[in-house]
Design a protein around this motif. Structure first.
Motif, mmCIF file in Angstrom:
data_model
loop_
_atom_site.group_PDB
_atom_site.id
_atom_site.type_symbol
_atom_site.label_atom_id
_atom_site.label_comp_id
_atom_site.label_asym_id
_atom_site.label_seq_id
_atom_site.Cartn_x
_atom_site.Cartn_y
_atom_site.Cartn_z
ATOM 1 N N ILE A 56 0.838 -1.199 0.000
ATOM 2 C CA ILE A 56 0.000 0.000 0.000
ATOM 3 C C ILE A 56 0.872 1.247 0.000
ATOM 4 O O ILE A 56 2.053 1.209 0.365
ATOM 5 C CB ILE A 56 -0.941 0.019 1.225
ATOM 6 N N ARG A 57 0.271 2.368 -0.404
ATOM 7 C CA ARG A 57 1.027 3.618 -0.519
ATOM 8 C C ARG A 57 0.487 4.700 0.404
ATOM 9 O O ARG A 57 1.010 5.812 0.409
ATOM 10 C CB ARG A 57 0.998 4.102 -1.969
ATOM 11 N N SER A 58 -0.543 4.395 1.194
ATOM 12 C CA SER A 58 -1.061 5.381 2.145
ATOM 13 C C SER A 58 -1.803 4.642 3.250
ATOM 14 O O SER A 58 -2.179 3.481 3.089
ATOM 15 C CB SER A 58 -1.993 6.380 1.460
ATOM 16 N N LEU A 59 -1.996 5.339 4.374
ATOM 17 C CA LEU A 59 -2.632 4.725 5.527
ATOM 18 C C LEU A 59 -3.269 5.805 6.382
ATOM 19 O O LEU A 59 -2.666 6.859 6.627
ATOM 20 C CB LEU A 59 -1.591 3.960 6.354
ATOM 21 N N HIS A 60 -4.510 5.563 6.841
ATOM 22 C CA HIS A 60 -5.218 6.531 7.689
ATOM 23 C C HIS A 60 -5.986 5.770 8.760
ATOM 24 O O HIS A 60 -6.769 4.876 8.440
ATOM 25 C CB HIS A 60 -6.177 7.393 6.856
ATOM 26 N N ILE A 61 -5.756 6.108 10.039
ATOM 27 C CA ILE A 61 -6.368 5.404 11.168
ATOM 28 C C ILE A 61 -7.046 6.407 12.081
ATOM 29 O O ILE A 61 -6.437 7.408 12.480
ATOM 30 C CB ILE A 61 -5.313 4.625 11.984
ATOM 31 N N ASN A 62 -8.303 6.158 12.420
ATOM 32 C CA ASN A 62 -9.017 6.960 13.418
ATOM 33 C C ASN A 62 -8.840 6.275 14.773
ATOM 34 O O ASN A 62 -9.613 5.402 15.152
ATOM 35 C CB ASN A 62 -10.500 7.083 13.061
ATOM 36 N N CYS A 63 -7.821 6.657 15.508
ATOM 37 C CA CYS A 63 -7.424 5.948 16.730
ATOM 38 C C CYS A 63 -8.526 6.003 17.781
ATOM 39 O O CYS A 63 -8.932 7.070 18.219
ATOM 40 C CB CYS A 63 -6.143 6.548 17.283
ATOM 41 N N GLY A 64 -9.004 4.828 18.168
ATOM 42 C CA GLY A 64 -10.037 4.735 19.191
ATOM 43 C C GLY A 64 -11.440 4.995 18.693
ATOM 44 O O GLY A 64 -12.382 4.997 19.494
ATOM 45 N N GLY A 65 -11.624 5.193 17.384
ATOM 46 C CA GLY A 65 -12.944 5.564 16.878
ATOM 47 C C GLY A 65 -13.418 4.724 15.709
ATOM 48 O O GLY A 65 -12.711 3.850 15.202
ATOM 49 N N GLU A 66 -14.640 5.022 15.286
ATOM 50 C CA GLU A 66 -15.239 4.336 14.151
ATOM 51 C C GLU A 66 -14.659 4.861 12.838
ATOM 52 O O GLU A 66 -13.950 5.868 12.811
ATOM 53 C CB GLU A 66 -16.763 4.542 14.156
ATOM 54 N N GLU A 67 -14.995 4.158 11.744
ATOM 55 C CA GLU A 67 -14.543 4.602 10.425
ATOM 56 C C GLU A 67 -15.087 5.999 10.112
ATOM 57 O O GLU A 67 -16.248 6.302 10.385
ATOM 58 C CB GLU A 67 -15.009 3.614 9.361
ATOM 59 N N VAL A 68 -14.224 6.844 9.560
ATOM 60 C CA VAL A 68 -14.600 8.227 9.246
ATOM 61 C C VAL A 68 -14.167 8.543 7.816
ATOM 62 O O VAL A 68 -13.036 8.243 7.420
ATOM 63 C CB VAL A 68 -13.932 9.223 10.223
ATOM 64 N N ASN A 69 -15.064 9.148 7.050
ATOM 65 C CA ASN A 69 -14.741 9.627 5.705
ATOM 66 C C ASN A 69 -14.667 11.142 5.728
ATOM 67 O O ASN A 69 -15.648 11.826 6.038
ATOM 68 C CB ASN A 69 -15.799 9.174 4.696
ATOM 69 N N ILE A 70 -13.495 11.685 5.413
ATOM 70 C CA ILE A 70 -13.290 13.127 5.400
ATOM 71 C C ILE A 70 -13.527 13.633 3.986
ATOM 72 O O ILE A 70 -12.799 13.285 3.054
ATOM 73 C CB ILE A 70 -11.870 13.497 5.878
ATOM 74 N N ASN A 71 -14.560 14.454 3.836
ATOM 75 C CA ASN A 71 -14.926 15.042 2.533
ATOM 76 C C ASN A 71 -15.125 13.984 1.451
ATOM 77 O O ASN A 71 -14.942 14.256 0.260
ATOM 78 C CB ASN A 71 -13.850 16.038 2.076
ATOM 79 N N ASN A 72 -15.490 12.778 1.880
ATOM 80 C CA ASN A 72 -15.725 11.671 0.948
ATOM 81 C C ASN A 72 -14.513 11.356 0.083
ATOM 82 O O ASN A 72 -14.641 10.770 -0.999
ATOM 83 C CB ASN A 72 -16.934 11.982 0.046
ATOM 84 N N THR A 73 -13.330 11.744 0.542
ATOM 85 C CA THR A 73 -12.113 11.487 -0.231
ATOM 86 C C THR A 73 -11.093 10.660 0.546
ATOM 87 O O THR A 73 -10.364 9.869 -0.044
ATOM 88 C CB THR A 73 -11.460 12.808 -0.674
ATOM 89 N N ILE A 74 -11.040 10.851 1.851
ATOM 90 C CA ILE A 74 -10.058 10.122 2.667
ATOM 91 C C ILE A 74 -10.798 9.301 3.710
ATOM 92 O O ILE A 74 -11.560 9.846 4.512
ATOM 93 C CB ILE A 74 -9.073 11.082 3.360
ATOM 94 N N LYS A 75 -10.580 8.007 3.706
ATOM 95 C CA LYS A 75 -11.219 7.127 4.676
ATOM 96 C C LYS A 75 -10.231 6.784 5.789
ATOM 97 O O LYS A 75 -9.166 6.221 5.544
ATOM 98 C CB LYS A 75 -11.705 5.847 4.007
ATOM 99 N N TYR A 76 -10.591 7.162 7.006
ATOM 100 C CA TYR A 76 -9.825 6.775 8.182
ATOM 101 C C TYR A 76 -10.428 5.489 8.739
ATOM 102 O O TYR A 76 -11.608 5.445 9.080
ATOM 103 C CB TYR A 76 -9.859 7.883 9.238
ATOM 104 N N SER A 92 -12.508 22.346 12.303
ATOM 105 C CA SER A 92 -13.399 22.440 11.156
ATOM 106 C C SER A 92 -14.376 21.276 11.165
ATOM 107 O O SER A 92 -14.082 20.196 11.664
ATOM 108 C CB SER A 92 -12.584 22.436 9.853
ATOM 109 N N THR A 93 -15.558 21.500 10.591
ATOM 110 C CA THR A 93 -16.633 20.503 10.630
ATOM 111 C C THR A 93 -16.199 19.169 10.030
ATOM 112 O O THR A 93 -16.517 18.102 10.564
ATOM 113 C CB THR A 93 -17.861 21.026 9.868
ATOM 114 N N SER A 94 -15.430 19.204 8.955
ATOM 115 C CA SER A 94 -15.068 17.966 8.273
ATOM 116 C C SER A 94 -14.112 17.097 9.090
ATOM 117 O O SER A 94 -14.028 15.899 8.892
ATOM 118 C CB SER A 94 -14.430 18.286 6.914
ATOM 119 N N ASP A 95 -13.399 17.719 10.032
ATOM 120 C CA ASP A 95 -12.388 16.973 10.789
ATOM 121 C C ASP A 95 -12.834 16.588 12.194
ATOM 122 O O ASP A 95 -12.152 15.795 12.852
ATOM 123 C CB ASP A 95 -11.103 17.803 10.918
#
Length: 648
Positions: free
Chosen positions: A399-419, A466-469
């Motif tokens: 893989i070439r990227s990684l995003h983790i929402n530590c301690g939380g549920e799956e989150v989509n930021i602006n429908n472009t980045i999935k944590y 910000s609301t998206s984050d």
């Protein structure tokens, strides 16, 4: 007989009640109490009528006020105890407490008091004084050194500074002393040796210097000794062997000189033993077999060598055993793998045998990176057990990227980045693999009256996000000692690693809850990036975001991010056991256009290209022979015809 006993008890209770109802609080003390109440800003908060007698109508008293009504033939009461805690009182300390001449216990802990201790308080004859969790400041108050009646003194979690004065020797009968989480400096004065009645001494999280003094051998009655997060110099003095009454010993994060294991063999009453990051070399002694009361033992982050003593298998009362990050060798004992306890032997150098663990996820047993990279039969060892910790998937798609929402549920930021979600709640001794990432958590929260909580959650404290984050910062993963995140199966190359933090356990407002201080260290790929990191200080307040970015080179397809608690910061706000590193989210993004696939992937890539060229060549030959591809002569004729036609 039972009826007679019941009648006697009832008569005694009735008599005491009658005495209390007929006795009245001394007039001068009632007046002083009203003045104190006013100066503390408590008038109006309570429904108590000052015309009523507080000693005769305790049912309406929301604070703890205890009186002795045996004066003047049981007609007069005197106030002996006042407890006003967690009320966010924000004034200075009133001098008027001195007017309560019979006051023995004063507890004003977990408020928002400011200033210092009035010099007039030196005349008070208190036996217990607790000012824990306030904003009191200045040098060590001289008034305290003159309260020679004190048995219990607690000023933890304030802003006192400077050296401990030699006059502290005046407190000869003192049994409990808590100076933790202040800004005291200098060496521990020899005057402390005079306090031979000490049962409890907590001096953690200060700026003391020098070695742990040999005079600690004078505290022969001591049962609880905490000396963490002060940057004392090693080694632990051998004179500590005289403290045979110890039940709770915690020393951590020493600097300077290494040493062998301290002589603790006579401390047979030990229940909690923490010697973490104390520069201890050599083998673990075998005398632990005699410590039948041990509940928690933490020897992590030292340089211990040799095998784990067989005596550890006999620690029946032990619930938590942490041997994390040492140089322990030999085969891993079978009792470790089969244990129902919390046992962490991660980051060691065991040698492989057939009885070793086949995977890293072992219930409450953490064995990640526990085997030497040079050990035999590497092919038999699960990759996550090896010290070099390569990608844990065979034939993995890198893989070439990684995003983790530590301690939380799956989150989509602006429908472009999935944590990705990270919601596993266990953590005292845990390794968890989430697919392309994993985490290793070590430690339980000592003194926590609540259940251990490894995931924090709060939505009421967030500011300037910000609301998206926002969703990234409503949760955070926490650990008591160490928390390590791994990025797995990453393409080798340079990445931008962003670590997202927000303090959500403390409040922003003027209350004792805002006085909590969280301090920890952060390592990326083994390199110290943040030392004594304080989220609130870095972000400018609680509930505010701070993001730390680093350019990191990934080799062996693995990224490693470690957070470590070095014993600093408060541990009692908002309640006991509140400490440890936290992190809200992790993002890893490539800095390269053309990925560096690494040696193994390069072979596959080259093979794929060569195979493709061979296949294309075969197709071309077949088509040429069947006439679908023109000969050189046909091509020339057609080309000339086309050329003539195009210019006609």
């Amino acid at each position: 007989m039972k009826k007679l006993l019941f009648f006697a008890i009832s008569l005694i209770l009735y008599s005491n009640s009658a005495f209390t109802q007929s006795a009245k609080l001394d007039t001068q003390e009632a007046k002083a109490l009203k003045e104190i109440w006013g100066k503390l800003g408590l008038v109006g908060r309570e429904e108590w009528d000052f015309e009523k007698d507080p000693c005769g109508d305790l049912g309406h008293w929301k604070f703890h006020l205890i009186c002795d009504c045996s004066f003047e033939s049981n007609t007069t009461c005197r106030i002996t105890e006042i407890i006003i805690t967690s009320q966010n009182v924000s004034t200075s300390l009133p001098r008027d407490f001195t007017k309560l001449q019979y006051l023995q216990l004063l507890d004003l802990s977990r408020n928002y008091l400011k200033g210092t201790i009035p010099s007039e308080w030196a005349t008070m004859r208190l036996s217990t004084l607790s000012l824990m969790g306030n904003r009191l400041s200045g040098l060590f108050p001289t008034a305290l050194t003159r309260m020679t009646t004190l048995l219990d003194l607690r000023i933890e979690g304030n802003r006192f500074s400077g050296p401990i004065p030699k006059e502290i020797a005046n407190l000869k009968i003192l049994e409990k002393l808590d100076l933790s989480s202040n800004d005291f400096t200098g060496q521990l004065p020899a005057a402390l040796a005079k306090l031979t009645n000490l049962i409890t001494l907590r001096i953690r999280d200060n700026k003391f210097t020098g070695k742990i003094p040999n005079f600690i051998s004078q505290w022969t009655q001591i049962e609880r000794l905490h000396m963490q997060g002060c940057s004392f110099e090693g080694p632990i003095p051998s004179s500590i062997s005289a403290l045979t009454q110890l039940k709770d010993l915690r020393i951590s994060d020493l600097e300077g000189e290494a040493s062998t294991f301290p002589p603790l063999g006579k401390m047979l009453q030990l229940s909690i033993l923490v010697l973490r990051n104390c520069l201890i070399d050599g083998q673990i002694p075998d005398y632990f077999r005699f410590m039948i009361n041990l509940n928690t033992i933490d020897l992590s982050f030292n340089n211990l060598t040799g095998e784990i003593p067989s005596s550890f298998s006999q620690l029946d009362s032990a619930e938590c055993i942490y041997l994390t990050k040492n140089n322990l060798t030999g085969p891993m004992p079978g009792w470790v793998i089969s244990s129902a306890k919390n046992v962490d032997v991660s980051y060691n150098h065991f040698t492989w045998d057939a009885s070793g663990p086949k995977r890293c996820e072992q219930r409450t047993i953490n064995v990640v990176e526990s085997y030497s990279s040079s050990t035999d039969k590497q092919n038999d060892i699960h990759p996550c057990l090896r010290k070099d910790f390569p990608c844990t998937k065979s034939n993995a798609l890198l893989i070439r990227s990684l995003h983790i929402n530590c301690g939380g549920e799956e989150v989509n930021i602006n429908n472009t980045i999935k944590y990705e979600a990270d919601t596993k709640r266990q953590g005292a001794s845990t390794y968890y693999n989430g697919g392309n990432w994993a985490f290793s958590s070590t430690g339980n929260f000592l003194d926590d009256r609540h259940s251990d909580t490894y995931i924090l959650s709060d939505t009421s404290n967030l500011h300037y996000i910000s609301t998206s984050d926002t969703e990234l910062y409503t949760t955070a993963r926490r650990a008591a000692i160490s928390l390590t995140y791994y990025g797995l199966c990453l393409v080798n190359g340079n990445y931008t690693v962003r670590l997202h933090f927000a303090e959500i356990a403390f409040t922003q407002y003027n209350s004792f809850n805002s006085l909590g201080k969280r301090v920890f260290d952060v390592y990326v790929q083994g390199e110290l990036k943040l030392e004594d990191f304080d989220i609130v200080k870095a972000a400018g307040g609680t509930g505010r975001v701070v993001i730390k970015s680093y350019t990191v080179n990934v080799k062996n397809n693995t990224l490693k991010i470690q957070l470590y608690w070095a014993g600093k910061g408060t541990t009692g706000i908002p309640f006991r056991g509140s400490y440890g590193p936290i992190i809200s989210a992790i993002s890893v993004d490539p800095d390269f256009g053309t990925p560096n696939y690494g040696k193994g992937s390069e072979v596959g890539l080259i093979g794929g290209i060569l195979g493709g060229l061979c296949f294309a060549s075969v197709i071309i030959v077949i088509l040429w022979r069947r006439g679908y591809i023109m000969s050189k002569k046909q091509y020339t004729e057609t080309g000339e015809m086309s050329h003539t036609t195009s210019f006609s």
